[in-house]
Scaffold this active site. Structure first.
Site, PDB file in Angstrom:
ATOM      1  CB  CYS A 199      41.381  -2.935  29.753  1.00  0.00           C
ATOM      2  SG  CYS A 199      43.029  -2.294  30.067  1.00  0.00           S
ATOM      3  CG  ASN A 238      46.656  -5.202  30.107  1.00  0.00           C
ATOM      4  OD1 ASN A 238      45.963  -5.029  29.111  1.00  0.00           O
ATOM      5  ND2 ASN A 238      46.333  -4.725  31.302  1.00  0.00           N
ATOM      6  CG  HIS A 292      41.276  -6.907  30.252  1.00  0.00           C
ATOM      7  ND1 HIS A 292      42.102  -6.698  29.176  1.00  0.00           N
ATOM      8  CD2 HIS A 292      41.788  -6.171  31.278  1.00  0.00           C
ATOM      9  CE1 HIS A 292      43.066  -5.862  29.524  1.00  0.00           C
ATOM     10  NE2 HIS A 292      42.894  -5.530  30.794  1.00  0.00           N
TER      11      HIS A 292
HETATM   12  N1  ACO Z   1      59.331  -6.020  39.886  1.00  0.00           N
HETATM   13  C1  ACO Z   1      59.644  -6.105  41.203  1.00  0.00           C
HETATM   14  N2  ACO Z   1      58.917  -5.516  42.163  1.00  0.00           N
HETATM   15  C2  ACO Z   1      57.822  -4.832  41.806  1.00  0.00           C
HETATM   16  C3  ACO Z   1      57.435  -4.707  40.454  1.00  0.00           C
HETATM   17  C4  ACO Z   1      58.248  -5.325  39.485  1.00  0.00           C
HETATM   18  N3  ACO Z   1      57.962  -5.267  38.187  1.00  0.00           N
HETATM   19  N4  ACO Z   1      56.312  -3.976  40.408  1.00  0.00           N
HETATM   20  C5  ACO Z   1      55.983  -3.657  41.660  1.00  0.00           C
HETATM   21  N5  ACO Z   1      56.913  -4.148  42.502  1.00  0.00           N
HETATM   22  C6  ACO Z   1      56.983  -4.010  43.925  1.00  0.00           C
HETATM   23  C7  ACO Z   1      56.342  -2.740  44.430  1.00  0.00           C
HETATM   24  O1  ACO Z   1      57.216  -1.633  44.202  1.00  0.00           O
HETATM   25  C8  ACO Z   1      56.177  -3.044  45.885  1.00  0.00           C
HETATM   26  O2  ACO Z   1      57.407  -2.830  46.512  1.00  0.00           O
HETATM   27  P1  ACO Z   1      57.478  -2.111  47.940  1.00  0.00           P
HETATM   28  O3  ACO Z   1      56.681  -2.993  48.852  1.00  0.00           O
HETATM   29  O4  ACO Z   1      58.941  -2.098  48.207  1.00  0.00           O
HETATM   30  O5  ACO Z   1      56.857  -0.761  47.725  1.00  0.00           O
HETATM   31  C9  ACO Z   1      55.931  -4.542  45.888  1.00  0.00           C
HETATM   32  O6  ACO Z   1      56.273  -5.038  44.586  1.00  0.00           O
HETATM   33  C10 ACO Z   1      54.498  -4.899  46.191  1.00  0.00           C
HETATM   34  O7  ACO Z   1      53.639  -4.079  45.418  1.00  0.00           O
HETATM   35  P2  ACO Z   1      52.142  -4.441  45.291  1.00  0.00           P
HETATM   36  O8  ACO Z   1      51.477  -3.527  44.323  1.00  0.00           O
HETATM   37  O9  ACO Z   1      51.551  -4.601  46.648  1.00  0.00           O
HETATM   38  O10 ACO Z   1      52.330  -5.872  44.652  1.00  0.00           O
HETATM   39  P3  ACO Z   1      51.220  -6.869  44.372  1.00  0.00           P
HETATM   40  O11 ACO Z   1      51.573  -8.138  45.028  1.00  0.00           O
HETATM   41  O12 ACO Z   1      49.877  -6.308  44.615  1.00  0.00           O
HETATM   42  O13 ACO Z   1      51.362  -7.018  42.788  1.00  0.00           O
HETATM   43  C11 ACO Z   1      50.504  -5.975  40.804  1.00  0.00           C
HETATM   44  C12 ACO Z   1      51.488  -5.883  41.919  1.00  0.00           C
HETATM   45  C13 ACO Z   1      50.787  -7.232  40.019  1.00  0.00           C
HETATM   46  C14 ACO Z   1      50.572  -4.802  39.839  1.00  0.00           C
HETATM   47  C15 ACO Z   1      49.129  -6.013  41.452  1.00  0.00           C
HETATM   48  O14 ACO Z   1      48.927  -4.839  42.184  1.00  0.00           O
HETATM   49  C16 ACO Z   1      48.094  -6.202  40.465  1.00  0.00           C
HETATM   50  O15 ACO Z   1      47.905  -7.275  39.949  1.00  0.00           O
HETATM   51  N6  ACO Z   1      47.339  -5.131  40.152  1.00  0.00           N
HETATM   52  C17 ACO Z   1      46.389  -5.137  39.106  1.00  0.00           C
HETATM   53  C18 ACO Z   1      46.813  -4.178  38.177  1.00  0.00           C
HETATM   54  C19 ACO Z   1      46.949  -4.696  36.796  1.00  0.00           C
HETATM   55  O16 ACO Z   1      46.992  -5.856  36.473  1.00  0.00           O
HETATM   56  N7  ACO Z   1      46.984  -3.745  35.975  1.00  0.00           N
HETATM   57  C20 ACO Z   1      47.046  -4.030  34.617  1.00  0.00           C
HETATM   58  C21 ACO Z   1      46.551  -2.885  33.872  1.00  0.00           C
HETATM   59  S1  ACO Z   1      45.031  -2.352  34.366  1.00  0.00           S
HETATM   60  C22 ACO Z   1      43.882  -3.002  33.386  1.00  0.00           C
HETATM   61  O17 ACO Z   1      44.118  -3.864  32.618  1.00  0.00           O
HETATM   62  C23 ACO Z   1      42.578  -2.436  33.494  1.00  0.00           C
END
Ligand code: ACO
Length: 311
Positions: free
Chosen positions: A114, A266, A236
Site C-alpha cells: 500500500c 482499501n 493511505h
Molecule cells: N466481521 C465480524 N467479525 C470479524 C470480522 C468481520 N469482518 N473480521 C474480524 N472479526 C473478528 C475476529 O475474527 C475476532 O474474533 P474472535 O475474537 O472471535 O477471534 C474479532 O473480530 C476481533 O478481531 P481483532 O483483529 O482483534 O479486531 P479488531 O478490533 O482489531 O479489528 C481489524 C480488526 C479492523 C482488521 C483491525 O485489526 C485493524 O484495523 N487492522 C489493521 C489492518 C488493516 O486495516 N488492514 C488493511 C490492509 S493492510 C494495509 O493497508 C497496509
C-alpha cells in the site's frame, strides 16, 4: 530522507469499476455484519471489477480520465500488488500498449504494498531529476478482489478495486520524501501461494498507527513547517480507526485528513491517487496548498511525500 525535489504533479485522474458492493453483501459469505464492518473500519461500500477487467484496464481508464495529451509521456510506473501477469510482463508495459504510446522509454511495476504510490512518486522524481524522463505517468492500480479469500472475514471485507494516476513533470512541487522499510513483518501481510491475502490485523494496526504518526512528525520537522502549515494530510485509506488514532496521537484535528475509505475501502496502492482525484473533483485542492501523502503497507514498508500543489 531525500532533499532534492524536482517534479510537479500536473494532472490527476482515476477510475472506479461500476459494480458497488455494500457491507451487507458479505453477510451471505462470512459471519459478519454491516455494523461490525462500519464500526471497525469505517468502510461502507467498495467497487469490484468484472472478471475480464484487469489492473491494466483500470490503469488505462484512469489515464484517459485526465483528458491530457499523453503522446509525450516517456516513462510509466505502475505501483501494484495485483499485476495482470505474475512475474512478467509488467502491467506498465501492458499499459503502454493499451494507451498506444510510442515515446515511452521506461516502464516498470513497483511493489511496495500500500506504500507503492508514495515510493513511485519518489522514483519518478529521481528519474526526472537525472534526466532519464521528462514527463511521467505514475499510477496506483489494484484489482484486490482477485486476491481475496471470500471465506476469510478478517480480510475479504477490507478491500476494493480501482486505479488512480498522476502526470509528473519537472518542477519544484515535491519538497521532501521519506521512505522506509522495517526489515521485518513480511509475514504480517502477504499474498500466499493460493493468491489470497493473509493478514495479522492487530500487528498491521499497531505498525500503521506508529508509522503514520512518525512520518507526519518527521516530514514536518525536517521540512521546517508546522502541522498548521499543512492544508491536507492524504493518508493511505486502509481503515478509519488507524487514521483517527494517528490524528489523536499527533493532536491534529481529524478534519485535516482526507477520508474516502467509506466509499472505496482499501484499494492498496491506488488509495492516495484516488483520494487526490476525488479531492480535485470536490474542489478541495488549491494552488499553493501543502499536502502530506502518507502510507504504510506490506513489507513492511512506509513513507510520505511533502508537496506543494501546483495545479
Ligand atoms: N466481521 C465480524 N467479525 C470479524 C470480522 C468481520 N469482518 N473480521 C474480524 N472479526 C473478528 C475476529 O475474527 C475476532 O474474533 P474472535 O475474537 O472471535 O477471534 C474479532 O473480530 C476481533 O478481531 P481483532 O483483529 O482483534 O479486531 P479488531 O478490533 O482489531 O479489528 C481489524 C480488526 C479492523 C482488521 C483491525 O485489526 C485493524 O484495523 N487492522 C489493521 C489492518 C488493516 O486495516 N488492514 C488493511 C490492509 S493492510 C494495509 O493497508 C497496509
Amino acid at each position: 530522507m531525500i532533499r532534492q525535489a524536482s517534479i510537479d504533479i500536473t494532472a490527476v485522474g482515476g477510475y472506479l469499476p461500476l459494480k458497488v458492493v455494500v457491507n451487507d453483501d458479505f453477510a451471505s459469505m462470512v459471519a459478519t455484519s454491516n455494523e461490525w464492518i462500519t464500526s471497525h473500519t469505517g468502510i461502507r461500500e467498495r467497487r469490484f471489477a468484472s472478471v475480464s477487467m484487469l489492473t491494466s484496464d483500470m490503469a488505462a481508464e484512469a489515464a484517459r480520465s485526465m483528458s491530457v495529451d499523453l503522446s509525450d509521456v516517456d516513462g510509466i510506473i505502475v505501483a501494484t500488488a495485483t499485476p495482470d501477469y505474475q512475474g512478467f510482463p509488467s502491467t506498465a508495459c501492458v499499459l503502454v500498449e493499451k494507451l498506444g504510446l510510442s515515446q515511452v522509454k521506461i516502464a516498470f511495476d513497483l511493489v511496495a504494498g500500500c506504500t507503492g504510490f508514495v515510493y513511485a512518486l519518489e522514483q519518478a522524481r529521481a528519474l526526472v531529476h537525472c534526466g532519464s524522463c521528462r514527463k511521467m505517468l505514475v499510477v496506483g492500480a489494484e484489482k484486490m478482489s482477485s486476491v481475496l479469500d471470500f471465506s476469510d472475514r478478517n480480510t475479504c471485507v477490507l478491500f476494493g478495486d480501482g486505479a488512480g494516476c498522476v502526470i509528473v513533470e519537472e518542477g519544484d512541487g515535491l519538497k521532501r520524501t521519506l521512505l522506509g522499510v522495517e526489515g521485518k513483518g513480511a509475514d504480517s501481510l502477504y499474498i500466499n501461494q493460493s493468491r489470497h491475502i493473509v493478514m495479522n490485523g492487530r500487528a498491521v494496526y499497531n505498525f500503521a498507527v506508529t508509522k503514520m504518526t512518525e512520518i507526519i512528525a518527521r516530514l514536518t520537522q525536517e521540512e521546517g513547517i508546522s502541522l498548521a502549515d499543512i492544508s491536507w494530510i492524504v493518508p493511505h485509506q486502509a481503515n478509519e480507526r488507524i487514521i483517527k488514532a494517528a490524528a489523536e496521537r499527533l493532536g491534529v484535528d481529524v478534519e485535516k485528513f482526507y477520508l474516502n475509505v467509506s466509499r472505496y475501502a482499501n484499494t492498496s496502492a491506488a488509495t492516495i491517487p484516488l483520494a487526490l482525484w476525488d479531492m480535485e473533483k470536490e474542489g478541495k485542492l488549491k494552488q499553493g496548498d501543502i499536502l502530506l501523502l502518507v502510507a504504510f503497507g506490506a513489507g513492511l514498508t512506509y513513507g510520505g511525500n511533502c508537496l506543494v500543489w501546483k495545479k
